[in-house]
Design a protein around this motif. Structure first.
Motif, PDB file in Angstrom:
ATOM      1  N   VAL A  97       0.835  -1.197   0.000  1.00 53.79           N
ATOM      2  CA  VAL A  97       0.000   0.000   0.000  1.00 53.79           C
ATOM      3  C   VAL A  97       0.872   1.249   0.000  1.00 53.79           C
ATOM      4  O   VAL A  97       1.783   1.385   0.820  1.00 53.79           O
ATOM      5  N   ASN A  98       0.598   2.142  -0.919  1.00 54.57           N
ATOM      6  CA  ASN A  98       1.352   3.387  -0.972  1.00 54.57           C
ATOM      7  C   ASN A  98       0.936   4.289   0.180  1.00 54.57           C
ATOM      8  O   ASN A  98      -0.256   4.504   0.426  1.00 54.57           O
ATOM      9  N   LYS A  99       1.892   4.813   0.919  1.00 47.82           N
ATOM     10  CA  LYS A  99       1.619   5.684   2.051  1.00 47.82           C
ATOM     11  C   LYS A  99       1.472   7.130   1.583  1.00 47.82           C
ATOM     12  O   LYS A  99       2.191   7.581   0.705  1.00 47.82           O
ATOM     13  N   PHE A 100       0.523   7.825   2.197  1.00 47.05           N
ATOM     14  CA  PHE A 100       0.337   9.238   1.903  1.00 47.05           C
ATOM     15  C   PHE A 100       1.209  10.041   2.860  1.00 47.05           C
ATOM     16  O   PHE A 100       1.041   9.966   4.074  1.00 47.05           O
ATOM     17  N   GLU A 101       2.138  10.769   2.339  1.00 49.48           N
ATOM     18  CA  GLU A 101       3.060  11.531   3.163  1.00 49.48           C
ATOM     19  C   GLU A 101       3.131  12.967   2.669  1.00 49.48           C
ATOM     20  O   GLU A 101       2.994  13.243   1.469  1.00 49.48           O
ATOM     21  N   LEU A 102       3.340  13.882   3.609  1.00 50.96           N
ATOM     22  CA  LEU A 102       3.518  15.292   3.295  1.00 50.96           C
ATOM     23  C   LEU A 102       4.856  15.761   3.826  1.00 50.96           C
ATOM     24  O   LEU A 102       5.275  15.361   4.912  1.00 50.96           O
ATOM     25  N   SER A 103       5.502  16.627   3.066  1.00 47.77           N
ATOM     26  CA  SER A 103       6.717  17.253   3.582  1.00 47.77           C
ATOM     27  C   SER A 103       6.306  18.308   4.599  1.00 47.77           C
ATOM     28  O   SER A 103       5.140  18.723   4.669  1.00 47.77           O
ATOM     29  N   ASN A 104       7.241  18.764   5.410  1.00 45.96           N
ATOM     30  CA  ASN A 104       6.947  19.801   6.395  1.00 45.96           C
ATOM     31  C   ASN A 104       6.415  21.056   5.713  1.00 45.96           C
ATOM     32  O   ASN A 104       5.490  21.716   6.213  1.00 45.96           O
ATOM     33  N   GLU A 105       6.989  21.378   4.560  1.00 39.98           N
ATOM     34  CA  GLU A 105       6.566  22.586   3.840  1.00 39.98           C
ATOM     35  C   GLU A 105       5.120  22.448   3.359  1.00 39.98           C
ATOM     36  O   GLU A 105       4.313  23.383   3.467  1.00 39.98           O
ATOM     37  N   GLU A 106       4.779  21.259   2.830  1.00 40.57           N
ATOM     38  CA  GLU A 106       3.414  21.037   2.353  1.00 40.57           C
ATOM     39  C   GLU A 106       2.420  21.072   3.498  1.00 40.57           C
ATOM     40  O   GLU A 106       1.328  21.640   3.383  1.00 40.57           O
ATOM     41  N   TYR A 107       2.790  20.456   4.622  1.00 39.72           N
ATOM     42  CA  TYR A 107       1.901  20.429   5.778  1.00 39.72           C
ATOM     43  C   TYR A 107       1.644  21.849   6.296  1.00 39.72           C
ATOM     44  O   TYR A 107       0.516  22.226   6.599  1.00 39.72           O
TER      45      TYR A 107
END
Length: 237
Positions: A97-107
């Motif tokens: 399963v592909n994990k949904f991740e955000l960079s600090n900048e995106e968050y």
């Protein structure tokens, strides 16, 4: 009708559930389908006193009730999958399963996060420092940055009580107990403490006995489906 708590296990699931003792096997299988993902025609059911002791008893009569089989609180119900096309572990293996991740900048750029809520309301580490203090007072609880109003969540139980599923309705400082950061949750089931009002102050609104307030560390957010009303107590305020 009397309710009994039993442990349900299948190749991909394990949970504690609450059923009416008058439920017949055919009705039970329909409910187990939403819990285990196994179609009723492929279910083979057996019960024992616990998951590790006692001779299992087959529930092979579609018209007999749990009570007639002598099933009581604490029994273990095993659901075997007889589907010849079943692949054990297909629902529990998340390695692909592909994990949904955000960079600090995106968050930090998103408007629908706890961080954005804190900034907009000058709360937490964004709260103004009183003039008579050289340093801001330390927070009484760590503030989660991954919980936002509207998120589906699971509330951890304590003292043997079961976890609960609901929706986050409040995140922030609340005048509850010793104060500090609290998460207000509207539970799927009426096993809460009120309707979103505590000690005369309203934090959110919901049906009676659906609201609870817990510390952030008791919350896990995720894609939790609406809880089965026949399912299962959380120590909360």
């Amino acid at each position: 009708m009397p309710l009994i708590n039993i442990f349900v296990s299948s190749p991909d699931t394990y949970s504690e559930r609450r059923f009416e003792s008058s439920l017949v096997v055919s009705e039970l299988q329909e409910k187990l389908y939403s819990i285990t993902g196994i179609s009723p025609q492929f279910q083979r059911l057996s019960v024992s006193h616990s998951s590790s002791a006692g001779q299992p008893q087959s529930l092979d009569d579609q018209n007999r009730s749990l009570d007639s089989y002598g099933v009581k609180d604490g029994y273990h119900l095993k659901v075997d999958n007889l589907d010849p096309n079943a692949r054990p572990g297909e629902f529990s293996d998340v390695s692909g399963v592909n994990k949904f991740e955000l960079s600090n900048e995106e968050y930090e750029s998103r408007p629908d996060t706890v961080l954005a809520h804190l900034k907009a309301n000058k709360m937490g580490r964004f709260a103004p420092v009183p003039e008579n203090l050289s340093h801001p007072p330390p927070p009484s609880h760590a503030l989660p940055e991954n919980v936002s109003v509207g998120s589906r969540c699971q509330v951890a139980g304590e003292g043997g009580n079961m976890d609960r599923i609901g929706t986050v309705r409040f995140v922030g400082i609340a005048e509850i107990g010793k104060g500090g950061v609290w998460i207000g949750v509207e539970l799927d089931e009426p096993v809460g403490k009120g309707d979103g009002e505590v000690e005369g102050k309203r934090y959110f609104s919901c049906s009676p006995k659906h609201a609870i307030f817990v510390r952030p560390e008791k919350i896990t957010t995720g894609d939790f489906p609406e809880e089965d009303l026949m399912a299962d107590d959380v120590d909360e305020i």
